[in-house]
Design a protein around this motif. Structure first.
Motif, short mmCIF file in Angstrom:
data_model
loop_
_atom_site.label_atom_id
_atom_site.label_comp_id
_atom_site.label_asym_id
_atom_site.label_seq_id
_atom_site.Cartn_x
_atom_site.Cartn_y
_atom_site.Cartn_z
N MET A 1 -28.72 12.02 -47.74
CA MET A 1 -28.81 11.97 -46.28
C MET A 1 -27.42 12.12 -45.66
O MET A 1 -26.56 11.24 -45.79
CB MET A 1 -29.44 10.64 -45.84
CG MET A 1 -30.76 10.33 -46.52
SD MET A 1 -32.00 11.61 -46.33
CE MET A 1 -32.67 11.18 -44.73
N ALA B 1 -25.92 11.66 -42.50
CA ALA B 1 -26.30 11.05 -41.22
C ALA B 1 -25.13 11.12 -40.23
O ALA B 1 -24.96 12.14 -39.58
CB ALA B 1 -26.78 9.62 -41.47
N GLY C 1 -28.82 4.62 -36.78
CA GLY C 1 -28.14 5.54 -37.69
C GLY C 1 -29.07 6.25 -38.65
O GLY C 1 -28.61 6.87 -39.61
N TYR C 2 -30.38 6.16 -38.42
CA TYR C 2 -31.34 6.90 -39.27
C TYR C 2 -31.55 8.30 -38.72
O TYR C 2 -31.55 8.52 -37.51
CB TYR C 2 -32.69 6.17 -39.35
CG TYR C 2 -32.67 5.03 -40.34
CD1 TYR C 2 -32.94 5.25 -41.69
CD2 TYR C 2 -32.34 3.75 -39.93
CE1 TYR C 2 -32.89 4.22 -42.61
CE2 TYR C 2 -32.29 2.70 -40.84
CZ TYR C 2 -32.56 2.94 -42.18
OH TYR C 2 -32.50 1.93 -43.08
N ILE C 3 -31.78 9.23 -39.64
CA ILE C 3 -32.05 10.61 -39.24
C ILE C 3 -33.49 10.70 -38.74
O ILE C 3 -34.41 10.14 -39.35
CB ILE C 3 -31.80 11.58 -40.41
CG1 ILE C 3 -30.33 11.51 -40.84
CG2 ILE C 3 -32.19 13.00 -40.03
CD1 ILE C 3 -29.98 12.37 -42.06
N GLY D 1 -36.64 8.22 -43.83
CA GLY D 1 -36.39 6.79 -44.04
C GLY D 1 -35.12 6.57 -44.84
O GLY D 1 -34.23 7.42 -44.85
N ASP D 2 -35.07 5.44 -45.52
CA ASP D 2 -33.90 5.10 -46.32
C ASP D 2 -34.05 5.73 -47.71
O ASP D 2 -34.90 5.30 -48.50
CB ASP D 2 -33.76 3.58 -46.44
CG ASP D 2 -32.46 3.18 -47.13
OD1 ASP D 2 -32.23 3.64 -48.27
OD2 ASP D 2 -31.68 2.44 -46.53
N ALA D 3 -33.24 6.74 -47.98
CA ALA D 3 -33.41 7.49 -49.23
C ALA D 3 -33.18 6.59 -50.44
O ALA D 3 -33.90 6.69 -51.44
CB ALA D 3 -32.45 8.68 -49.25
N GLY D 4 -32.19 5.70 -50.35
CA GLY D 4 -31.92 4.80 -51.49
C GLY D 4 -33.13 3.91 -51.78
O GLY D 4 -33.54 3.77 -52.93
N1 URA Z 1 -29.33 7.06 -44.88
C1 URA Z 1 -30.65 7.14 -45.21
O1 URA Z 1 -31.02 6.79 -46.32
N2 URA Z 1 -31.51 7.61 -44.29
C2 URA Z 1 -31.14 7.99 -43.05
O2 URA Z 1 -31.99 8.40 -42.27
C3 URA Z 1 -29.78 7.89 -42.73
C4 URA Z 1 -28.88 7.43 -43.65
#
Ligand code: URA
Length: 207
Positions: free
Chosen positions: A131, A133, A190-192, A197-200
């Protein structure tokens, strides 16, 4: 905005499945690996070749092979790990570096906590982080490589925000960015958007 959007139909199809909130971590990981491998073709398209004489069972001929330039894959912890295997499938001899960054809660600036790189001589470095961002950690990761003398740096992500692309372009105009999509914007957290979502969390099945 300088960015290479790799919009192959297979990549776009797989990315849509990754975006869906009901997609499992197992599927998410597999699709990320597959997309990274497909993107790897484009990100390595300009690797130099040289002629080599070989003998087929029929006759002598001249083929092409990669010149001495070696590759390093550098995941940014932790989500970047999800993009390593796809590139390794394509380039099994690649070396792997690792970069660890966290965001200081007061300054909101990325702080380096880990950096281990292979020998940089005659090597192209591909930083992977799904991501892109704000661009803050990518700018810092690129700077960490440059501070250690690396010259040839590419950045591969999965989904980028326009803000992140602009930030990286401004700080490091020499670094080519490869992504499967540039989304609309960043939200207040700060999310796209629409993102995935949260890729991690989605890779590691956390949360
Ligand atoms: N990191 C993520 O995992 N997702 C986002 O949308 C932005 C930063």
């Amino acid at each position: 905005m300088q960015v290479n959007i790799i919009d192959h139909p297979l990549i776009q199809h797989k990315l849509t499945i990754m975006r869906k909130k009901e997609t499992s971590s197992a599927d998410f990981r597999k699709l990320l690996e597959e997309i990274t491998m497909l993107m790897g073709y484009e990100a390595t398209r300009d690797l130099p070749l040289e002629d080599v004489e070989i003998e087929t069972p029929i006759q002598k001929t001249v083929g092409k092979r990669l010149t001495g330039k070696k590759i390093a894959i550098v995941p940014v912890l932790r989500a970047g790990f999800g993009m390593v295997q796809g590139l390794l499938d394509l380039i099994p001899s690649a070396r792997i570096g690792v970069i660890g960054l966290y965001r200081d809660p007061e300054t909101l600036k990325p702080v380096e906590y880990y950096c281990k790189l292979p020998n940089i001589e005659n090597r192209s470095f591909i930083i992977v982080d799904p991501m892109l961002a704000t661009g803050g950690s990518s700018v810092a990761a690129i700077q960490m490589l440059k501070d250690r003398g690396v010259k040839d740096i590419r950045l591969m992500c999965l989904v980028a925000a326009p803000e992140g692309v602009d930030t990286v372009n401004k700080a490091h105009p020499d670094v080519k960015i490869y992504t499967a999509a540039v989304d609309e914007c960043l939200n207040e957290h700060g999310y796209i958007v629409p993102g995935l979502g949260d890729a991690g969390d989605r890779i590691f099945g956390t949360k």
